[in-house]
Design an enzyme around this catalytic site. Structure first.
Site, PDB file in Angstrom:
ATOM      1  N   CYS A 386       0.871  -1.169   0.000  1.00  0.00           N
ATOM      2  CA  CYS A 386       0.000   0.000   0.000  1.00  0.00           C
ATOM      3  C   CYS A 386       0.912   1.224   0.000  1.00  0.00           C
ATOM      4  O   CYS A 386       2.126   1.092  -0.088  1.00  0.00           O
ATOM      5  CB  CYS A 386      -0.957   0.006   1.182  1.00  0.00           C
ATOM      6  N   HIS A 551      -4.656   6.122   8.036  1.00  0.00           N
ATOM      7  CA  HIS A 551      -3.292   6.289   8.526  1.00  0.00           C
ATOM      8  C   HIS A 551      -2.566   7.247   7.589  1.00  0.00           C
ATOM      9  O   HIS A 551      -3.096   7.659   6.560  1.00  0.00           O
ATOM     10  CB  HIS A 551      -2.556   4.947   8.578  1.00  0.00           C
TER      11      HIS A 551
END
Length: 630
Positions: A386, A551
């Protein structure tokens, strides 16, 4: 067993050679087009613009190959050192384009710097990392450039000249068509890119320097042999093979995807004779009429071949004639094979399965395996990627690691940021929006896109493919340890950082709330909150099953003070790009210390029933207890 290992080694070596050239095909085509347009015999002769031709073939193309070869071994650092060393062979043998030299020194330089990095790993004092990294790359790269200048460049130049003399001898003796005896079967074994770009392209470019074109570029790329097979199936085939042949022929001839005809040949192994004789007749026609291309044709479509054919009427005629002759010969022989042999409707499926069993990969009709050369029984590493490598990828890796363990497979599953995907990753899994970035980073891996990291059906499909390709169980020493509980890491998730019955109008409001909690708890600096919003704009952190894990970006890792979590319950939900999110895990991760907890959360949230219970929890203690009880 020994033969199988040799076959795998040859295949990997061939794929590695082609992997140095394939990503740079655009540069080769650009050089070929500039050559065709502006040299004295080009479409639009221009002495000034033609001055681009020499430097591009002498410097640009070898440097790209050397950089790419180094990057395959040791990422960006290996690429830089590989390019430095490649400059040595370029200057050391200025009369010969150093494509083969770049293929040697680029990976070699990267291998040496990689070994150096392993030796000094963990031994550099804090604050001196950049100094050591930069000077080590400069010293090793400079030393290899000198070595390449003095020895490797002249040696490769001599070897290249031997190869060119050998090709010229085959041409003079009229034996070049015999190469089809090797090339056409190699294509069916998925070595087409390795043969074309790993072997023929470097020698062909040397010929282009002397003659303006090379017949070698059309030995593998000629679409005629495959087109003849497909046309025969269109007329004389039966069942699904006949119905699909017309579409396959269009994709093959105009799209240049030769792999699409492989199952048709495997359906009737006698058709190998068709493609071999078709290839031989095409090469004979090229040699007889003086055909050839000014640059590699990739993919091998009629469009690409036309684009890189030198601007000469006779050369155009020769190339088209070679394709026509190869198609005709292949068609006639294929028609005889089909008319005299027995055909059943199930042949197509049988052939496709045969190819999957032979190669451990799906056909081009239904899978990416065809373009990667990946075999299921060779898979050692799966990487979830990611943007930052701290959130969604860690959860996905945890779930698949659990499935891999349950299936008894000896495969390593890790997670990382896209920018840090290791060169030896064989399978890369990303969210759909990030797949293109991952493919650009490591184009030769098998890429899987998922839209739900918590319950994607792609996991089970992958496990099934791997089980079909390997039966090796994990040894007892490799058992994956049980995930730690929240209580064992109680400084990362405190009760004061758990919130129930929250309401938010937008996902940005929810993310900023989570970020503020992380700041207040001392996990992150304030700048991390904006990085969480920036990360969400790249691609949604919604994971599936009503769960999101916002995040920061990879660059925001420096704003993380220590690892920590916040859990936010939103019973009425908040919209995350069209997905209703009712449970939010705000994450701050430092040095991987958060990954065990995140793994536990991933396993818990993979079952919707567990998520529903957490959404229905009435108190903070109850919600934390539900998390820890699993």
């Amino acid at each position: 067993m020994a033969q199988s290992k040799v076959k795998v080694a040859v295949q990997k070596f061939g794929n590695f050679l082609s992997s140095m050239v394939m990503p740079n095909i655009g540069a080769f085509i650009a050089w070929g087009l500039i050559t065709a347009l502006f040299i004295p015999d080009g479409f639009f002769p221009n002495e000034s613009l033609a001055s681009l031709v020499g430097p591009m073939v002498t410097y640009l193309l070898p440097l790209l190959i050397g950089y790419t070869g180094g990057k395959l071994i040791h990422d960006q650092r290996g690429g830089v050192v590989g390019a430095i060393a490649t400059m040595g062979v370029i200057v050391g043998a200025p009369d010969t384009p150093m494509f083969l030299g770049a293929m040697v020194v680029g990976p070699l330089a990267a291998f040496l710097i990689k070994r150096f990095d392993k030796v000094i790993e963990g031994k550099i004092r804090s604050g001196f990392e950049m100094l050591v990294n930069n000077f080590s790359a400069g010293i090793i790269g400079g030393a290899l450039a000198v070595l390449a200048f003095l020895g490797i460049g002249p040696a490769v130049q001599s070897f290249t000249q031997v190869l060119v003399v050998g090709v010229d001898w085959l041409l003079d003796m009229g034996l070049l068509p015999l190469t089809s005896l090797l090339i056409e079967p190699a294509k069916i074994l998925f070595l087409n890119n390795a043969v074309n770009h790993g072997v023929l392209t470097p020698i062909g470019l040397e010929q282009v320097q002397n003659a303006g074109r090379s017949v070698l570029f059309l030995l593998e790329a000629n679409p005629g042999p495959g087109l003849g097979v497909l046309l025969a199936f269109m007329i004389f085939g039966k069942g699904m093979a006949r119905q699909s042949a017309s579409g396959a022929s269009i994709i093959h001839f105009f799209g240049g995807i030769h792999e699409i005809y492989f199952p048709y040949v495997l359906m009737k192994p006698m058709l190998l004779i068709s493609v071999i004789l078709g290839g031989m007749s095409g090469v004979f026609t090229l040699v007889l009429l003086g055909g050839g291309l000014g640059a590699p044709a990739s993919p091998g479509s009629i469009i690409a071949i036309t684009a890189v054919t030198p601007p000469n009427g006779m050369v155009y005629f020769a190339n088209y004639a070679a394709i026509f002759v190869a198609t005709s010969v292949s068609f006639i022989i294929s028609a005889i094979v089909l008319k005299t042999g027995k055909q059943v409707d199930e042949d197509m499926d049988v052939a496709t399965k045969k190819m999957e069993q032979m190669k451990g990969k799906k056909s081009s009709v239904s899978s990416q395996f065809i373009s990667t050369g990946l075999q299921a029984d060779q898979v050692n590493k799966i990487v979830f990627a990611c943007d930052a490598g701290m959130g969604s990828s860690a959860m996905g890796a945890s779930l698949l690691r659990k499935k891999v363990k349950e299936a008894g497979l000896d495969v390593k599953v890790t997670n990382t940021a896209i920018s840090n995907i290791p060169a030896d990753a064989e399978i890369v899994i990303t969210q759909e929006e990030l797949t293109q970035r991952a493919q650009n980073k490591i184009p030769n891996a098998y890429h899987i896109s998922v839209d739900n990291f918590l319950s994607s059906p792609e996991y089970d499909k992958l496990i099934e493919n791997l089980q079909n390709g390997t039966s090796t169980d994990q040894s007892e020493g490799d058992e994956i340890s049980e995930e730690p509980t929240i209580e064992e890491n109680n400084d990362m998730l405190l009760e004061e950082n758990i919130f129930i019955n929250q309401e938010f109008k937008t996902k940005e409001e929810a993310i900023r709330f989570a970020g503020a909690v992380l700041v207040k708890a001392g996990y992150v600096e304030e700048s991390y909150v904006d990085a969480m919003i920036e990360r969400e704009e790249m691609t949604s952190t919604y994971m599936g099953n009503n769960v999101a894990i916002p995040h920061g970006t990879e660059e925001a890792k420096k704003a993380v003070i220590k690892s920590g979590f916040t859990v936010i319950q939103v019973p009425n939900g908040v919209d995350f790009n069209g997905e209703e999110t009712k449970l939010i895990f705000g994450i701050a991760g430092k040095d991987g210390t958060h990954l065990d907890i995140l793994s536990s959360i991933a396993v818990i949230c993979s079952e919707q029933e567990n998520v529903d219970r957490m959404i229905q929890a009435k108190t903070v203690k109850e919600l934390k207890a539900l998390i820890n009880s699993k």
